[in-house]
Design an enzyme around this catalytic site. Sequence first.
Site, PDB file in Angstrom:
ATOM      1  N   GLU A   1       0.908  -1.470  -0.306  1.00 51.28           N
ATOM      2  CA  GLU A   1      -0.486   0.111  -0.082  1.00 51.28           C
ATOM      3  C   GLU A   1       0.855   1.089   0.538  1.00 51.28           C
ATOM      4  OE1 GLU A   1      -2.433  -0.798   3.840  1.00 51.28           O
ATOM      5  OE2 GLU A   1      -3.984  -1.561   2.027  1.00 51.28           O
TER       6      GLU A   1
ATOM      7  N   GLU B   1      -6.601  -7.795  -0.829  1.00 49.63           N
ATOM      8  CA  GLU B   1      -7.141  -8.274   0.511  1.00 49.63           C
ATOM      9  C   GLU B   1      -8.314  -7.499   0.973  1.00 49.63           C
ATOM     10  OE1 GLU B   1      -4.908  -5.335   2.866  1.00 49.63           O
ATOM     11  OE2 GLU B   1      -2.532  -5.964   2.695  1.00 49.63           O
TER      12      GLU B   1
HETATM   13  C1  GAL Z   1      -4.485  -2.892   5.153  1.00 45.76           C
HETATM   14  C2  GAL Z   1      -2.655  -3.088   5.444  1.00 45.76           C
HETATM   15  C3  GAL Z   1      -2.888  -4.535   5.685  1.00 45.76           C
HETATM   16  C4  GAL Z   1      -3.622  -4.601   7.752  1.00 45.76           C
HETATM   17  C5  GAL Z   1      -5.214  -4.619   7.160  1.00 45.76           C
HETATM   18  C6  GAL Z   1      -5.969  -4.059   7.538  1.00 45.76           C
HETATM   19  O1  GAL Z   1      -4.441  -1.718   4.249  1.00 45.76           O
HETATM   20  O2  GAL Z   1      -2.369  -3.687   3.824  1.00 45.76           O
HETATM   21  O3  GAL Z   1      -1.312  -4.536   6.121  1.00 45.76           O
HETATM   22  O4  GAL Z   1      -3.134  -3.190   7.770  1.00 45.76           O
HETATM   23  O5  GAL Z   1      -4.875  -2.976   6.240  1.00 45.76           O
HETATM   24  O6  GAL Z   1      -7.354  -4.256   8.205  1.00 45.76           O
END
Ligand code: GAL
Length: 669
Positions: free
Chosen positions: A153, A312
């Site tokens: 990110e 994710e």
């Molecule tokens: C994302 C991030 C992850 C984790 C996740 C938690 O944005 O890439 O590492 O922090 O959020 O929801």
Amino acid sequence: MTTKAPWSDGPLCYGGDWNPEQWPPHVWREDIALMRDAGVNLVTVGVFAWSRLEPEPGRHTLDWLDRILDLLHPAGIRAALATPTASPPPWFSLRHPDALPVTADGVRLTHGSRDTYCAAAPAYRDAARSIAGVLATRYADHPALALWHVHNEYGTTCHCPHAEAAFRRWLTGRYGDLDALNDAWVTSFWSQHYTDWAQVGTPRATQYLANPGQLLDFRRFWSDTLLSAYTEQRALLRAANPAVPVTTNCVLGDWVPIDHARWAREVDVVTIDHYPTTADLGAEEQTAFAADLARGWARHGAGHAAPWLLAESAPNQIHTAGRMHTKEPGRMTRHSLAHVARGSAGVMFFQWRAPAGGAERFHSAVVSHAGADTRVFREATDLGAALARLAGTAPGRVEASVAIAYDAASGWALRHPGMPRAGLDHPGEAAAAHRALWHAGVAADVVPPGTPLDGARLLVLPALYLASDATIDWVRRHVDAGGHLLVTWLSGVANEHARVRLGGYPGAYRDLLGVRVEEFHPLADDEEVPLTGGGTGRIWSERVHLAGAETVRAYAGGVLDGRPAITRRRVGDAYVWYVSTRPDDDTYRRLLTEAARLAGATPTCPDAPPGVEAVRRHDTDGSLLYLLNHTDRPQRVPAAGFELLTGATVDGVLTVAPGGVAVVREEPS
Ligand code: GAL
């Protein structure tokens, strides 16, 4: 973007972030056995493992990662191997204090969380290239490697001296000389005229409102600087093995200084992280919008329809402001398949196993603190089986004949201080237009300006504040080709430098729309202005003059009583609309449905009951109809073909279970 994604014609990707560095080896084996049970075939490894890979400068401890990849491969699970550069180890901060980030207020941050580096600092870039190079050399030919996942990110900014010097270099490249910069930023205002490059700095904290052009360029500078941090890692990874695709996961939100459209050209597959922020139906609306956005970036990057990947998502939680909401049974599957329906090459979770400690110890996980004998693990296993049944169905082209324009820089520019109203929000307006169409069952693409618009009968510009000459040309070409257009308030008011286009708003489009806006009347948060024909306008209103257009709705009350609120002009066989306020949700839905209908864009599944989302995808084998039942009752939907998740033949009507999903391979009509 190249098209070498290994998943293009194989199984859909399924898995998530796996952090074995947090666990002893016996848990690794248990995890891999559980992954096999759940149908996992791809895991993102090592995202935050820098301090375990390089505990001291130049001393690398890779044995554990060797073992991890060697365990994954025979289990049939592939790795999206990450470079860990989003979280430098503590030794890095002590050794390179000049590479720690400085806020606009001049505060230098230190380690203790993640992302504590300045991406313009040479020491950080050297260290990042070094660890990426070590991983490239060691693992580029490992049979478990499916994908390089660079960083995590990208999205940080900084105001340190390195950043300031880099900003000046970037501005020199953009403007050539100071005259051009002074002109673009309108520095004649408040005596800001620059006579030496040394006077130009990052927009640090200052006495009152900062220069809008400077703020906008600072965002663009960071987008480009972070992109160069990515591409230099990519070069090392590709040099080690050109056949392995490279990407980075994108975080959404207009606080992020990333122009995703530009980045889409530099990744082998667009990936997004998606976390809805509300527990109500808004989560489903946001999911559809994010997926359409990712698909638009993928198409923009490739120049044609291309797969993308949900990198994710949260298996069992929605993080609303201040509270973690546990997803109801079935919701994870609906969110996941809503992404797949819209072209995601799979479903990836954050995260596989919940950590025992650390800042995100209570974040969503497939294997929770309670272990694997859980509802969420069983659902994840069912989802793995469902995805296996959909193998070979990605990518295809999603059927949509409305396009909504989305432009990162317009979002940033509307956030600038000194706008006529706080809270102006281009991404929010794009989402509002998308939501209105989503509720009407009309599919939409979300595309950056400049994206080929093949297939779009109606183009919507939602508060698309900035309009470069190239953007104006793109819009005109759409209309010249017979396309319909709907432009909302604040679109085309300024050029790409945030310099106002003069002569009456919206300077970029007023001739095309046949209107001239003389004055803004921003509304208070709780204010509504009635419209003729019912409904109200919110957030914004304007004094609109007709200059070739006709009034569709007028303001009914207040200082603008009787004046045009929504207008329409005929251009050839098409309509171009101007909407000078934000209609309430119901009015907006009806307005956009009507504009879409006149343009020939109809609902994907006209007889689907309310609450059932329908997405149709075309591929070389014909068409697939995804039906997602967001209600708590069974719903009957007209369909014919073969339902892939159950293997049932569908002969005219399909009943979709409460909260369930069906995917029909449609019979050719
Ligand atoms: C994302 C991030 C992850 C984790 C996740 C938690 O944005 O890439 O590492 O922090 O959020 O929801």
